[in-house]
Design an enzyme around this catalytic site. Sequence first.
Site, short mmCIF file in Angstrom:
data_model
loop_
_atom_site.label_atom_id
_atom_site.label_comp_id
_atom_site.label_asym_id
_atom_site.label_seq_id
_atom_site.Cartn_x
_atom_site.Cartn_y
_atom_site.Cartn_z
N CYS A 55 24.74 -7.98 -77.75
CA CYS A 55 25.44 -9.24 -77.93
C CYS A 55 26.94 -9.03 -78.14
O CYS A 55 27.39 -8.75 -79.26
CB CYS A 55 24.84 -10.00 -79.11
SG CYS A 55 25.72 -11.52 -79.47
N CYS A 76 28.56 -11.42 -80.61
CA CYS A 76 28.33 -11.13 -82.03
C CYS A 76 29.13 -9.91 -82.48
O CYS A 76 29.67 -9.89 -83.58
CB CYS A 76 26.85 -10.83 -82.31
SG CYS A 76 25.68 -11.80 -81.39
N ASP A 77 29.17 -8.88 -81.65
CA ASP A 77 29.66 -7.58 -82.12
C ASP A 77 30.96 -7.10 -81.48
O ASP A 77 31.52 -6.09 -81.91
CB ASP A 77 28.57 -6.50 -81.88
CG ASP A 77 27.27 -6.87 -82.58
OD1 ASP A 77 27.35 -7.44 -83.68
OD2 ASP A 77 26.20 -6.58 -82.03
#
Length: 316
Positions: free
Chosen positions: A138, A141-142
């Site tokens: 992701c 997200c990261d």
Amino acid sequence: MNENNMHYDAIIIGSGPAGYTAAIYAGRANLKTVVFEGIERGGQLMITTDLENFPGFPDAIMGPDFMELLRKQAQKFGANLISALVEDVQLKDARPFKITADGKQYTSDSVIIATGATARFLGIPSEKEYKGRGVSACATCDGFFFKNKHVIVVGGGDSAMEEANFLTKFASKVSLVHRRDVFKASPIMIGRAKNNPKIEILTFKTIAEIYGDPATGTVAGVKLQDTRDNSIVDFPVQGIFVAVGHDPNTALFQGQLSMDDKNYLITKPDRTATEISGVFAAGDVQDSFYRQAITAAGSGCQAAIEAEKYLESIHG
Ligand code: NDP
């Protein structure tokens, strides 16, 4: 009609575009409706940045913002939204259908399954070891954690192109690694990646192994394998983003509903009806072909309409 508090006309399992759209339609049809949203509601669009291809948003909309709108709309039409994972379902030979979530049992005269699909990983042992320490599925997200770092994106579909482009906001360099030289991604997405000066595209390559820095325990590089002659080279990078497709979330329904060879639920041709009357499946959980937010939403609508007609047929 069953007057029990825990009894519904329609239970919807899943909170992606299919689930919430089904809830909007079921609510507007005056069906007593509950949506089990899971723990992390909103489905795959929660990890999507710009949603550019959903009609009605010419300037794009962020995935999470879009899902919040769908959720509000489902609530507006009366759907009860429960933030819990469904632990057990009894669909086969069960009337009403029984659903257990958070240790409580709910019953319903119809069920709409919209549990979607989950990102796939490569399946090499070192990938597990470094998940969350350099390995991710992701970018949204990261990605932030890879400022000025060199990262790899694995895959040749639209997800890989999108992740690679997004990561260039943070990373100093993105190497897109694909096992063939033909891409599943759409030409517009490939074009964007090719024209991005921070992206290098490496074809005929896979990751044979991931290794870490013993001092930090985080990813330090990969063994990059050529898929033509199997030769391996050392390739130092700090992050690996896997974007190699998805698997349908159907484990809950094993033994109760028919699935295809990739474990997608089977529905009747041009319908969302499964082989059990009163049980419907919508969105990515039954669609290995289109897998778009718009098609998921469309099939959520179909499922709610089919459920409404089914309920009419049994209640008269
Ligand atoms: P896809 O199935 O389209 O692509 C998966 C890619 O991963 C393929 O290139 C495949 O290679 C590769 N792959 C699969 N398994 C492995 C493995 N074990 N090792 C190495 N490579 C592997 O999945 P996506 O998630 O990219 O896209 C799914 C759907 O979502 C598509 O319909 C896509 O159009 C849509 N989408 C749309 C977006 C948008 O419009 N903004 C953004 C993201 C997705 P191979 O080609 O060799 O099989």
